[in-house]
Design a protein around this motif. Structure first.
Motif, short mmCIF file in Angstrom:
data_model
loop_
_atom_site.label_atom_id
_atom_site.label_comp_id
_atom_site.label_asym_id
_atom_site.label_seq_id
_atom_site.Cartn_x
_atom_site.Cartn_y
_atom_site.Cartn_z
N LEU A 117 0.85 -1.19 0.00
CA LEU A 117 0.00 0.00 0.00
C LEU A 117 0.88 1.23 0.00
O LEU A 117 2.00 1.21 0.53
CB LEU A 117 -0.93 0.01 1.22
N ARG A 118 0.35 2.29 -0.58
CA ARG A 118 1.09 3.54 -0.66
C ARG A 118 0.17 4.66 -0.22
O ARG A 118 -1.02 4.67 -0.58
CB ARG A 118 1.56 3.74 -2.10
N LYS A 119 0.70 5.58 0.59
CA LYS A 119 -0.10 6.69 1.09
C LYS A 119 -0.22 7.75 0.00
O LYS A 119 0.78 8.16 -0.60
CB LYS A 119 0.55 7.29 2.34
N ASP A 120 -1.44 8.21 -0.26
CA ASP A 120 -1.64 9.22 -1.30
C ASP A 120 -1.55 10.63 -0.72
O ASP A 120 -1.29 10.81 0.48
CB ASP A 120 -2.97 9.00 -2.04
N ALA A 121 -1.78 11.63 -1.56
CA ALA A 121 -1.65 13.03 -1.13
C ALA A 121 -2.67 13.41 -0.05
O ALA A 121 -2.44 14.34 0.72
CB ALA A 121 -1.82 13.95 -2.35
N ASP A 122 -3.78 12.68 0.02
CA ASP A 122 -4.80 12.94 1.04
C ASP A 122 -4.53 12.19 2.34
O ASP A 122 -5.33 12.26 3.28
CB ASP A 122 -6.19 12.55 0.52
N GLY A 123 -3.43 11.43 2.38
CA GLY A 123 -3.10 10.67 3.58
C GLY A 123 -3.82 9.33 3.68
O GLY A 123 -3.81 8.70 4.73
N HIS A 124 -4.44 8.89 2.58
CA HIS A 124 -5.14 7.60 2.56
C HIS A 124 -4.21 6.51 2.06
O HIS A 124 -3.49 6.70 1.08
CB HIS A 124 -6.36 7.66 1.64
N TRP A 125 -4.25 5.37 2.72
CA TRP A 125 -3.50 4.20 2.27
C TRP A 125 -4.25 3.56 1.12
O TRP A 125 -5.42 3.21 1.24
CB TRP A 125 -3.31 3.21 3.40
N LYS A 126 -3.58 3.42 -0.02
CA LYS A 126 -4.19 2.85 -1.21
C LYS A 126 -3.41 1.60 -1.63
O LYS A 126 -2.19 1.53 -1.48
CB LYS A 126 -4.15 3.85 -2.38
N ILE A 127 -4.12 0.63 -2.17
CA ILE A 127 -3.48 -0.61 -2.61
C ILE A 127 -2.68 -0.32 -3.88
O ILE A 127 -3.23 0.09 -4.90
CB ILE A 127 -4.54 -1.71 -2.87
N PHE A 128 -1.37 -0.53 -3.78
CA PHE A 128 -0.47 -0.30 -4.89
C PHE A 128 -0.28 -1.58 -5.70
O PHE A 128 0.00 -1.55 -6.89
CB PHE A 128 0.87 0.22 -4.36
N GLY A 129 -0.45 -2.71 -5.05
CA GLY A 129 -0.33 -3.99 -5.73
C GLY A 129 -0.33 -5.13 -4.72
O GLY A 129 -0.35 -4.89 -3.51
N TRP A 130 -0.33 -6.35 -5.23
CA TRP A 130 -0.27 -7.53 -4.38
C TRP A 130 0.26 -8.68 -5.19
O TRP A 130 0.27 -8.64 -6.43
CB TRP A 130 -1.64 -7.87 -3.78
N ASP A 131 0.69 -9.71 -4.50
CA ASP A 131 1.20 -10.89 -5.16
C ASP A 131 1.00 -12.09 -4.25
O ASP A 131 0.97 -11.94 -3.03
CB ASP A 131 2.68 -10.72 -5.49
N ASP A 132 0.86 -13.27 -4.86
CA ASP A 132 0.80 -14.49 -4.07
C ASP A 132 2.13 -14.69 -3.37
O ASP A 132 3.18 -14.38 -3.93
CB ASP A 132 0.50 -15.70 -4.96
N VAL A 133 2.07 -15.21 -2.17
CA VAL A 133 3.27 -15.47 -1.39
C VAL A 133 3.74 -16.88 -1.70
O VAL A 133 2.97 -17.84 -1.62
CB VAL A 133 2.99 -15.32 0.12
N ASP A 134 5.01 -16.98 -2.03
CA ASP A 134 5.62 -18.30 -2.22
C ASP A 134 5.81 -18.91 -0.83
O ASP A 134 6.42 -18.28 0.04
CB ASP A 134 6.96 -18.13 -2.93
N PRO A 135 5.29 -20.12 -0.59
CA PRO A 135 5.36 -20.71 0.75
C PRO A 135 6.77 -20.79 1.31
O PRO A 135 6.97 -20.75 2.52
CB PRO A 135 4.78 -22.11 0.58
N GLY A 136 7.78 -20.84 0.47
CA GLY A 136 9.15 -20.95 0.95
C GLY A 136 9.80 -19.63 1.32
O GLY A 136 10.90 -19.60 1.85
N THR A 137 9.10 -18.49 1.09
CA THR A 137 9.72 -17.19 1.34
C THR A 137 9.44 -16.64 2.71
O THR A 137 9.93 -15.58 3.05
CB THR A 137 9.25 -16.16 0.29
N GLN A 138 8.64 -17.29 3.52
CA GLN A 138 8.33 -16.73 4.83
C GLN A 138 9.23 -17.26 5.89
O GLN A 138 9.60 -18.29 6.08
CB GLN A 138 6.89 -16.96 5.21
#
Length: 191
Positions: free
Chosen positions: A170-191
């Motif tokens: 998420l990225r904060k916009d000029a109004d101070g709102h958190w907006k979804i910038f993107g997402w991705d599936d988590v690879d089970p081996g990366t946690q």
């Protein structure tokens, strides 16, 4: 004569009790007082009633939770064409301007096709769970305040459950709102 007074007193006492109970039920079942019946709202209507211009989620976690609520409505509930369009618009309101611009004009058609495929395969979004607030990772990137957090969606097909874990940025916009910038599936081996 004494027995008659005792019986008469008990009868009067029972009548008073019945009257009080009846009055209580009358008061509790008479509606909202202005002659109108209370109308139950559906889960879809509850999600759509949220005015994001006045009541935008305050934290990255709350944004992803609201996204999860919308997702459950889209994939689980019977929506009219209008409600489907409104839910798609709500999702777009949560997107960062850059992500929203990147979405093509046929976004709604792709969304409807995806939802139809899930419904055809009888797959439902059983639940979702976001990271704890303490597990949200805040950072700066290219002059923007950003945050990342995980959300686990549990999908159900019949009695079979499957989890899908995604990381949201998420990225904060000029109004101070958190907006979804993107997402991705988590690879089970990366946690």
């Amino acid at each position: 004569m004494k027995g008659f007074k005792g019986t008469k007193g008990i009868i009067i006492f029972l009548i008073l009790i019945f009257m009080l109970v009846g009055y209580y039920f009358y008061l509790s079942n008479r509606g909202n007082g202005n002659g109108e019946e209370d109308v139950e709202t559906t889960k879809v209507q509850e999600v759509l009633l949220r005015d994001l211009s006045k009541n935008y989620p305050a934290s990255p976690k709350e944004v992803v939770k609201y996204y999860g609520e919308i997702t459950q409505c889209l994939y689980n509930e019977e929506c009219s064409e209008s409600e489907m369009d409104q839910l798609g618009t709500k999702v777009m309101e949560l997107y960062d301007e850059e992500l929203a611009t990147f979405q093509s004009e046929d976004y709604m058609n792709r969304l409807k096709e995806d939802v139809a495929a899930y419904k055809k395969d009888e797959i439902k979004v059983s639940s979702y769970k976001t990271s704890n607030s303490t597990d949200v990772n805040y950072f700066n990137k290219d002059g923007y305040e950003c945050a990342s957090l995980f959300c686990t969606f549990t999908l159900r097909k019949g009695t079979v459950l499957q989890t899908v874990e995604e990381v949201f940025i998420l990225r904060k916009d000029a109004d101070g709102h958190w907006k979804i910038f993107g997402w991705d599936d988590v690879d089970p081996g990366t946690q």
